[in-house]
Structure formats: structure tokens, C-alpha cells
Design a protein around this motif. Sequence first.
Motif, mmCIF file in Angstrom:
data_model
loop_
_atom_site.group_PDB
_atom_site.id
_atom_site.type_symbol
_atom_site.label_atom_id
_atom_site.label_comp_id
_atom_site.label_asym_id
_atom_site.label_seq_id
_atom_site.Cartn_x
_atom_site.Cartn_y
_atom_site.Cartn_z
ATOM 1 N N GLN A 118 113.133 92.672 -6.458
ATOM 2 C CA GLN A 118 113.889 91.596 -5.800
ATOM 3 C C GLN A 118 113.073 90.309 -5.654
ATOM 4 O O GLN A 118 113.637 89.219 -5.546
ATOM 5 C CB GLN A 118 114.385 92.060 -4.423
ATOM 6 C CG GLN A 118 115.466 93.125 -4.496
ATOM 7 C CD GLN A 118 116.038 93.477 -3.133
ATOM 8 O OE1 GLN A 118 115.414 93.245 -2.095
ATOM 9 N NE2 GLN A 118 117.240 94.037 -3.122
ATOM 10 N N ILE A 124 115.074 86.017 -1.993
ATOM 11 C CA ILE A 124 115.763 87.181 -1.451
ATOM 12 C C ILE A 124 117.111 86.674 -0.960
ATOM 13 O O ILE A 124 117.190 85.975 0.064
ATOM 14 C CB ILE A 124 114.972 87.864 -0.318
ATOM 15 C CG1 ILE A 124 113.698 88.483 -0.896
ATOM 16 C CG2 ILE A 124 115.813 88.942 0.359
ATOM 17 C CD1 ILE A 124 112.820 89.184 0.102
ATOM 18 N N ASP A 128 120.725 90.682 -2.114
ATOM 19 C CA ASP A 128 119.501 91.504 -2.095
ATOM 20 C C ASP A 128 119.363 92.194 -0.733
ATOM 21 O O ASP A 128 119.034 93.376 -0.641
ATOM 22 C CB ASP A 128 118.257 90.635 -2.330
ATOM 23 C CG ASP A 128 118.170 90.131 -3.760
ATOM 24 O OD1 ASP A 128 118.711 90.783 -4.658
ATOM 25 O OD2 ASP A 128 117.539 89.057 -3.963
ATOM 26 N N GLY A 258 117.064 88.819 5.741
ATOM 27 C CA GLY A 258 117.696 88.198 4.578
ATOM 28 C C GLY A 258 119.194 88.043 4.730
ATOM 29 O O GLY A 258 119.796 87.094 4.214
#
Length: 326
Positions: A118, A124, A128, A258
Motif C-alpha cells: 500500500q 494511503i 487502502d 486513513g
Amino acid sequence: MLLAIAAVIGGLIVLVWSADKFVEGAAGTASHAGMPPLLIGMLIVGFGTSAPEMVVSAMAALDGNPSLALGNAYGSNISNIALILGVVAVISPIALNSAVLKKELPVLTLVTLLAGYQLLDGNISRLDAWVLIAVLALLMGWSIYAAMTGKGDVLAGEVETDLAEHPLPLKTSLFWLVVGLALLVGSSRLLVWGAVDIAQSLGVSDLIIGLTIVAIGTSLPELASSIAAVRKGEHDIAFGNVLGSNLFNTLAVVGIAGAIQPMSVETLVLQRDWSLMMVLTLALFVMGFGLWGRKGQITRGNGVVLLLVFVSYMSFLGGSVIMAAR
């Protein structure tokens, strides 16, 4: 900057203490609600040991500092293997059973490889992040199923014994559940504010502060519980704490941060931090299969080498801070 340093120290102390109280309250409340000891151990205690990293990273992402979250996750993983297993092995060599080497460690290796994949595009994304969270959910589901069908579980017995030895009334459990969570969030905000302020004052990135001060601080609960486990001769628990924490950090901590705010990642993270994390994970295989030291054991010599790796890594990061300050 003195106020920021005080905020980091105070935040870490309260964070570690409140995480312990939160887990205690959550486990007691779940027990009163009739949740099986196995689920309490796997879900509440499992998530609880990584609660400091998860809450700090969520707060960092919400405050617009996702790099601090990433540094916290990867730095904690490096600290868990090099510092915690290093210290514990020096105190008493850690015996590794074949089940861990054949099942849990390969899973952690694959998850670490996924994390590296990733990072290849330097970003990210939310996709992801959700992939990481989905993998965590699948692993938790698989672990619970395997344990409930009788393929694993010392953990249920340990949690049951602990709950029986230290019973908490429902009111006390609820009190620590609420107060522990409130203090976790409050101390995390304080810690993130102090860490970002220090980074800005020194002219270094949030990533470096996350990899060092914040990562080591949030790894303290794992260090304490692993040392306690080894002193009781419970080597599987000490090693399991590290593997479980690294899985949660890689999947939940980075995933939550994320999902809140996608982050761009420097190439250096893949080359330096992820690479060391991967090498340390593979080193556990080498030690476990006796390719470096005694088979099925992390020896005292291995522990010394792990500590030297940790000190070298921290010195390298420290050197980059000094260079940036100039």
C-alpha cells in the motif's frame, strides 16, 4: 516548548493508566452482561492493549496530522519487537511454540507485506484504509471461530481466572469504562497537541515524533504486560502480546487514521521504517526455527542484538532531528 513537553509526559502517563482502567471496566461490564470469557479476552483485552495507539492515531488524523498516526503505528511495531522482546529476552529467554510459528507469525508477515504494498504509490487512500479494517475484521472472525470450535484457547481460561480473582461490581465496572474512555480521549488529545508542538518547534516532521516519543510511550502497556507474563513463566502470552499488538497497529491504527483522513507517505517511510519492521518480523522466524540461536527460543543473545538494533534506529532518527534543528 516546555509546556508541550509537559503535555507529552503527562499525556503518556494518563494514557497508559486510563487504558488499563478502561480495559478493566470494559471486561467487568462485559462479564456482567454475560459475554463469554473467550470473547472478552479476544475482543476487549485484545483491542484494549492497542487502545493507546488507536485513540492517539484517531485524534491525530482528526486534527489533520495523519503522519503522526502512521509514525505511531510503525514505530510501535518496531518498538514491540526490538525493544519489548529484546528487554524480555534479556530478562528470561522466550520459548516459542510451533503453533505460533506456523499460524500467527505467517499472518503478521502477510499483513506487513500488505502494508508495504500500500505504501508503493506514496499514498494511503480511504480504500487502502478500509481494506486494512476489513482484513482485521476477517482475522478477528476467524480467530473467534477457531477458538469457539476448540482449536485454541488458553486465553478463555486466563481471562476467566482473572475475572474470578479480581471481581468488579457492575457500578464500578461502568464507572471505569466511562472514566477510562474519557481519560483515554482527553490524554490522547493532550499528547497529540504536545507532540505536534514539539515537532514544529524543532522543525521536524510529525512522522519522526510519531516514530519516537509517541510510539515508545504508547508501547509501554505491552512492555509492562510482557515483563509480567515472562516473570510468571507465561512466554506464550508475552510473545502473543507483541504479535497481537503489531497486527492491531498495522491494520486498525493505520486503517482508522486513513479512513478519517487519507495520507501521502514519504518514500523514506517504505525504505527505512517499513523495511526495518519487515526485517524484524522475519527475524522472529529465523530465531524461532533456530537459524540464529537455539531453536524455538529468543535467547538472551538475540535479545541483546534486538536492543542494539532498537538503539541504532532511535539514534539514527535522533540524528535526523539534530540535523533538522541546525
